[in-house]
Structure formats: C-alpha cells, structure tokens
Design an enzyme around this catalytic site. Structure first.
Site, PDB file in Angstrom:
ATOM      1  N   ASP A 122      -2.345   6.273  -3.571  1.00 37.33           N
ATOM      2  CA  ASP A 122      -1.223   5.620  -2.893  1.00 37.33           C
ATOM      3  C   ASP A 122      -0.581   4.529  -3.750  1.00 37.33           C
ATOM      4  OD1 ASP A 122      -3.322   3.854  -2.812  1.00 37.33           O
ATOM      5  OD2 ASP A 122      -2.743   3.009  -0.881  1.00 37.33           O
ATOM      6  N   SER A 147       0.798  -1.222   0.000  1.00 33.48           N
ATOM      7  CA  SER A 147       0.000   0.000   0.000  1.00 33.48           C
ATOM      8  C   SER A 147       0.830   1.272   0.000  1.00 33.48           C
ATOM      9  CB  SER A 147      -0.956  -0.043   1.192  1.00 33.48           C
ATOM     10  OG  SER A 147      -1.824   1.032   1.140  1.00 33.48           O
ATOM     11  N   HIS A 148       0.660   2.074   1.050  1.00 33.16           N
ATOM     12  CA  HIS A 148       1.315   3.384   1.137  1.00 33.16           C
ATOM     13  C   HIS A 148       2.717   3.272   1.732  1.00 33.16           C
ATOM     14  CE1 HIS A 148      -0.713   2.189   4.712  1.00 33.16           C
ATOM     15  NE2 HIS A 148       0.062   2.977   5.428  1.00 33.16           N
ATOM     16  N   LYS A 203     -11.570  -0.194  -1.403  1.00 33.73           N
ATOM     17  CA  LYS A 203     -11.628   1.250  -1.534  1.00 33.73           C
ATOM     18  C   LYS A 203     -10.982   1.621  -2.866  1.00 33.73           C
ATOM     19  CE  LYS A 203      -7.724   1.952   1.645  1.00 33.73           C
ATOM     20  NZ  LYS A 203      -7.501   0.637   2.281  1.00 33.73           N
TER      21      LYS A 203
HETATM   22  C1  G16 Z   1      -5.405  -0.673   5.144  1.00 32.88           C
HETATM   23  C2  G16 Z   1      -6.811  -1.163   5.254  1.00 32.88           C
HETATM   24  C3  G16 Z   1      -7.700  -0.063   5.719  1.00 32.88           C
HETATM   25  C4  G16 Z   1      -7.172   0.541   7.005  1.00 32.88           C
HETATM   26  C5  G16 Z   1      -5.746   0.999   6.796  1.00 32.88           C
HETATM   27  C6  G16 Z   1      -5.098   1.481   8.077  1.00 32.88           C
HETATM   28  O1  G16 Z   1      -5.311   0.240   4.095  1.00 32.88           O
HETATM   29  O2  G16 Z   1      -7.279  -1.652   4.022  1.00 32.88           O
HETATM   30  O3  G16 Z   1      -8.978  -0.588   5.890  1.00 32.88           O
HETATM   31  O4  G16 Z   1      -7.950   1.615   7.410  1.00 32.88           O
HETATM   32  O5  G16 Z   1      -4.974  -0.073   6.340  1.00 32.88           O
HETATM   33  O6  G16 Z   1      -5.024   0.426   8.959  1.00 32.88           O
HETATM   34  P1  G16 Z   1      -4.185   0.541  10.306  1.00 32.88           P
HETATM   35  O7  G16 Z   1      -4.756   1.714  11.034  1.00 32.88           O
HETATM   36  O8  G16 Z   1      -4.390  -0.770  10.990  1.00 32.88           O
HETATM   37  O9  G16 Z   1      -2.753   0.803   9.910  1.00 32.88           O
HETATM   38  P2  G16 Z   1      -4.179   0.107   3.009  1.00 32.88           P
HETATM   39  O10 G16 Z   1      -4.424   1.246   2.069  1.00 32.88           O
HETATM   40  O11 G16 Z   1      -2.884   0.222   3.776  1.00 32.88           O
HETATM   41  O12 G16 Z   1      -4.368  -1.235   2.407  1.00 32.88           O
END
Ligand code: G16
Length: 544
Positions: free
Chosen positions: A278, A113-114, A377
């Site tokens: 991202d 992800s990010h 998302k």
């Molecule tokens: C993921 C999840 C999201 C979540 C985010 C942050 O996003 O898909 O549902 O809100 O992580 O999670 P945490 O607060 O546990 O770090 P992504 O974009 O990283 O896949």
C-alpha cells in the site's frame, strides 16, 4: 538558533484514529493545522531534549513541505538529531526499524496509508514511540487533549533542508542525517529470510513473481530487494515509481484496486506468486497463480509454517490477531500449543505483546501481517515470507493453501464495507445494533443460534490498560461470527465494516466462493444492522 513562538488557535478535530491523524490535504493546509498537531505531540512528550527523531513519509502530496515544517519545529523544541529518509521517503516498517536501530526517542511518519493522495485527497501523520511502534492510546489521547487548548507553537528560523543529499549536516547545533531509505531495511530482511535459497529459486525459474508497488513507497524497496538482490527480472515489479498522487489510484492492495496485478494473476499466464503493498508499505496482498489468499488465512499459514523460515526456526512464542480477523490462526496456535491473543483493531495494540516477548507473529484482516522484527506491520516482509515458504515447500500458493485447509479446516471469511455513510445514519446503525444485544443470545436464525452478543472490550495483559467499544460482536454456537465496526481511518463520513466468518471442516466444501458460502450470514447481518435499508444502498462499496 533563532526560535520563534507563533500564536495559534486550536482546532477541535485532531483526535487521532486507528492509525494517527488522517484528513484531507486541504484540512492539513489550514493555517497552523499541521503545526498545532505536531506541537501537541511535542508538548505531550517528555525527556527528548538532545535526542533523536526519525522522520519520513510515503511521498504523497504535501509530504515534502510537511517535512520541512516538522524539521524546524523539532529543532525549536529541542531534538538533537533528526534522521530523515532521502527525499523525505521512508516506508512505515523501515521507519520502525530505523527508530529501533538508532535507539531514537521516536519518529513521525507522514502517511494516509492506502487512502488516495493528491491536492484534493488525503494526508496523515502519526507518532511512533521508541520501540518503533505506533503510539499507544494513552499518548494519542494526550495529543488530542493538548490540541484542544494549544495557543502557540515553536519553530526555528532555518533554511529549508536539502532532503535529497545523503549525509550528515550540522546546522546550529542540530544534527541532520539524510539516509538511504532502503539500505537498513534490506539488511534486516536478509537477516530474517534465506536469501540464497530465494536467489536460486528465482534464477532457476522455479519462482516467477509479480509485485505491484501501486506507485507508492515500496517501489524502491521492491526494486532493490526483489530485482537487484534476488535477481528477479525487471518486469517483476510494476508501478514502481512513487508518485504524489499514486497515479490517481487508491494505493490499496486488494483485488479491486490492484487491478493490473489481479488481471495477470487470474490469467493462464499467471506467475507463481503475486503481491501488492500500500501507500506506506505496511500492508500486503498475497496471491498465487489463480488464487487469492485472504489476510486471515495468510496469517494462519505463516504461523503454521514459520519454523521453515530461518529467523523463526526455533518456533513462535505466541501469536495475536485483531478481533475481526478470522479465527484461522487460533486453530494453528491451539495445535502448536502456543498462546493466541485477540486485540482491538489497530497495530498499536500488538506493541506491548511484542515488547514483552509474548508473541512473535501477528496480523489483521486489513491486509497487515508482521513479526517482532519491527513494531509495524510489514508488506515486503510478508512477500519475502511467502516466497521463502514457496521455495522451501516446493509447492504452489494454491497447494500451500489447500494443504492448510485440509489440516485445520477453512474459516470462510469476507468483509463488506459501506463507505462515506452519513455520520448520523452510521451512529443510528450502531445504536440500533447496541439495543439488540441483550436479547440476542439464545435466539436461533436458520442454522445459526446466537451464543454471545456484546461490544468488544480489551484489557492489555502487559500494562492493564482497558480499551472499550472496540466493535460489536455476534457469535454463534457453531463458531461463526458477524462483527460490526466503524472504521477509524476514513476521512469522509463514516465507513461501516461488516466482517463475516464461518468455519468449514469438510474438505469437499473448501473451494466454495466465500460470498455464496456466507450468504445466510450476509442476510442476517442486514437483518441486524439495516445498513441497506437505512442508506438506500443495494450493496457494499468494497468486498474483501
Ligand atoms: C490501519 C491500522 C490497522 C487497522 C487498519 C484498518 O492500517 O494500522 O491496524 O487494521 O488501519 O483500520 P479501520 O478498520 O479502523 O479503518 P493502515 O494500513 O491504514 O495504517
């Protein structure tokens, strides 16, 4: 097809977090590490022989070799067809769409992800089920349990596949189709939004825009949709070339990391609209000329105006937000008399509600918004949603936001992150918070009287599954909240997230700076959790 069974030994750290397994690349490069996890997934699934698996990732370092490994394992384990994004690339929402469109059994998405990419940075993998969404907890728990005892994995002796050649190849009974990563997704977007109106608004100069792809997966998607189809000028998309290390930056769409975008949006020459996405294209940051829209506000504004978008013209069935997301969307739902669900953090918790038709829109404070068009998302979808709103309402982003606050009030909101906190200290903070919960209700701190103090537990209204320990909540009589959670997506130590929220009905106070407006709550949060005292830090690493 010649299949080999390779002996392996289990690793004890393959418990998926909020969104799949995320570790340093070097961890994934240990002998058998990726293979163990993939085999643990396959061993936990049933009935996929001859069926279709979708495969793609955000293009970060280790994406291509990982895809070659997975192709051979999927073949050896009996999948009949693989659909792979060209070059091994698929944004997370595009992968979700391709799973759904092809009635695939599931998909493997390679992304952290990010998080940053490169040989010394992060890699990740997650499994999505047949509805196109992230595997629910009952699956991820099974993957983890299997990974603790695994002693072998299966792989087929195949040559590496040419990932760049679009088309179908038949290799020893296995059908491999390499698809353009953008085409199906672009078609889906055209079925949701008013592309004619968008083209007119852009060609007439009414909408000027800037999109920061952060050298991540959305570059090709944004170029095709925003420039080729909608006619935005080529300079509208910056950092458009996906790079294995994201150019050395965090592909994290917030004002701190999308720096170039932030500078231009807060300058006198700012375009009407600015946005970023991202690493894997599922997050979004929305800005307008000299204004940043918090993800919580963005979700509420989308819900309030969804009827202006062709695909949602009939209205919304319901909405959902993750627990730490502000209550702004709740006010919209109450006004429109539609249900609003509160789920734990993690997109996987929206899947059942979307499948059951209980909600149409959902979102999270962590820069994620989406709808029932896929089961992830969706960053560019959110961008197009806002562009469509601006074109329909003929208002600037700032006017849309202020009008919304005027009608519903403003939920002033921010999140403070303390990253890479030593595990012992982080666990100590959580224990310390827990120990205070029983005595807090009824206590008054300045203008804040505690109404409830608990740990969030969620019962899925569709399948009855229960998820406990999903964050510590302290709620006040005036509707304000402080929430504490340990992130489930970090790869170093623990990240403590503190979410702060206060409602302001008085329009004359809507333009306050959030840090100032939330100062008393920020002080209270420290009083409760002692993160500064216990870590010796003086401020959070990231404020969003
Ligand atoms: C993921 C999840 C999201 C979540 C985010 C942050 O996003 O898909 O549902 O809100 O992580 O999670 P945490 O607060 O546990 O770090 P992504 O974009 O990283 O896949």
């Amino acid at each position: 097809m010649q299949i080999e069974t390779i002996t392996t030994h289990p690793y004890n750290d393959q418990n998926p977090g909020t969104s799949g397994l995320r570790k340093k690349v070097k961890v994934f490069q240990q002998p058998g590490y990726l293979e163990n996890f993939v085999q643990s997934i396959f061993d936990s699934l049933h009935g996929f022989t001859g069926k279709t698996l979708v495969l793609g990732g955000d293009g970060r370092y280790f994406n291509r070799p990982a895809i070659q490994i997975i192709i051979k394992m999927a073949a050896a384990n009996g999948f009949g067809k693989l659909i792979i994004g060209q070059g091994g690339l698929l944004s997370t929402p595009a992968a979700s769409h391709i799973i759904r469109k092809n009635n695939a059994f599931g998909g493997l998405i390679l992304s952290a992800s990010h998080n940053p990419g490169g040989p010394d940075e992060d890699f990740g993998i997650k499994y999505n089920v047949g509805n196109g969404g992230p595997a629910p907890e009952k699956y991820t728990n099974a993957f983890y349990q299997r990974s603790l005892t695994i002693d072998s994995y299966k792989t087929a002796q195949l040559e590496d596949i040419d990932l760049d050649r679009i088309g179908t190849q038949q290799i020893e009974g296995l059908n491999i189709t390499i698809v353009d990563p953008v085409t199906d997704y672009a078609e889906l977007m055209q079925s949701i939004f008013d592309f004619n109106l968008l083209k007119q608004s852009i060609s007439s100069g009414y909408i000027t825009l800037l999109f920061d792809a952060m050298h991540a997966i959305t570059g090709p998607y944004a170029k095709r949709i925003l420039i080729d189809i909608l006619g935005a000028i080529p300079d509208s998309v910056i950092n458009a070339e996906p790079l294995e290390d994201f150019g050395g930056h965090h592909p994290d769409p917030n004002l701190a990391h999308a720096q170039e975008l932030a500078e231009r949006m807060f300058s006198p020459a700012a375009p009407v609209f600015g946005a970023a996405s991202d690493g894997d294209g599922d997050r979004n940051m929305i800005t307008g000329s000299n204004i940043f829209v918090t993800p919580s506000d963005s979700l509420a504004i989308m819900a309030a105006n969804a009827h202006l978008i062709p695909a949602y013209a009939q209205g919304l069935r319901g909405v959902a937000r993750s627990m730490p997301t502000s209550q702004a969307v709740d006010r919209v739902a109450a006004c429109y008399n539609i249900p609003c669900y509160e789920t734990p953090t993690g997109w996987k918790f929206f899947g059942n509600l979307l499948d059951a038709g209980k909600i149409t829109l959902c979102g999270e404070e962590s820069f994620g918004t989406g709808s029932d068009h896929v089961r992830e998302k969706d960053g560019l979808w959110a961008v197009l949603f806002w562009l469509n709103l601006i074109a329909r309402k003929r208002q600037s982003v700032a006017d849309i936001v202020h009008e919304h606050w005027q009608k519903f009030g403003r939920d002033i909101y921010c999140r403070h992150d303390y990253e890479a906190v030593e595990m012992d200290i982080a666990n100590g903070i959580v224990e310390h918070l827990r120990s205070q919960l029983p005595a807090l209700p009824g206590q008054t701190f300045g203008e804040y009287t505690v109404k409830y103090a608990d740990e969030f537990s969620y019962e899925d209204s569709v399948d009855g599954s229960v998820s406990s320990n999903q964050g510590i909540r302290i709620g006040f009589e005036n509707g304000s909240r402080i929430i504490f959670r340990l992130s489930g997506t970090g790869t170093v130590g623990a990240t403590l997230r503190i979410y702060l929220e206060r409602f302001e009905a008085d329009a004359s106070k809507h333009d306050q700076d959030a840090q100032v407006a939330l100062a008393e709550l920020i002080g209270l949060a420290e009083q409760f959790c002692e993160v500064k005292k216990r870590t010796g830090r003086t401020e959070p690493d990231v404020v969003t």
